[in-house]
Write an enzyme that holds these catalytic residues in place. Sequence first.
Site, PDB file in Angstrom:
ATOM      1  N   ASP A 163      -1.692  -0.673  -9.207  1.00 57.13           N
ATOM      2  CA  ASP A 163      -1.248   0.356  -8.076  1.00 57.13           C
ATOM      3  C   ASP A 163      -0.084   0.945  -8.621  1.00 57.13           C
ATOM      4  O   ASP A 163       0.115   2.094  -8.390  1.00 57.13           O
ATOM      5  CB  ASP A 163      -0.991  -0.329  -6.687  1.00 57.13           C
ATOM      6  N   ASP A 168      -3.327  -8.368  -4.553  1.00 56.96           N
ATOM      7  CA  ASP A 168      -1.861  -7.704  -4.328  1.00 56.96           C
ATOM      8  C   ASP A 168      -0.921  -8.694  -3.890  1.00 56.96           C
ATOM      9  O   ASP A 168      -1.194  -9.849  -3.588  1.00 56.96           O
ATOM     10  CB  ASP A 168      -1.864  -6.975  -3.269  1.00 56.96           C
TER      11      ASP A 168
END
Length: 147
Positions: free
Chosen positions: A141, A122
């Site tokens: 995401d 991330d």
Amino acid sequence: MIKSKLFLIAAIVAVVIIIDQFTKQYITANMSLYESIPVIKDIFHITYTRNSGVAFSLLSNIPASVRTPFFIVTNLAVLSVICWYFIDLLKSSRYVSACFGLIIGGAAGNLIDRVRVGQVIDFLEVGINQSLKWPVFNAADSCISIG
């Protein structure tokens, strides 16, 4: 009509995976873990983290020997159910097909991370100061959420 929807979905899935994996490779090659670069101070930062859990790091405290295989199998099962459901989606609009492509591409991008490194990479951090921050996320995401 069905062929054009299949092409649309396949193209979107491919583009999402390419963008997701390219951005993650770029981040891991050019940043140290937990390094943060402000793009818009106190609002948007590029922050390199790894998520060993699921959304919002849930279940990250489970031992990796159980967690990683569990998430891989779960991800594959969900992708299978979505693909099975896809038969009905072929009757839907191109818009629905495009959304489906975003979801599948995003799920596949995060699955690649789990298989490759055992965690999801991330790097997008959004929020206001420290008090109103969204958990760090990635391109995959974003595509899942948009889809």
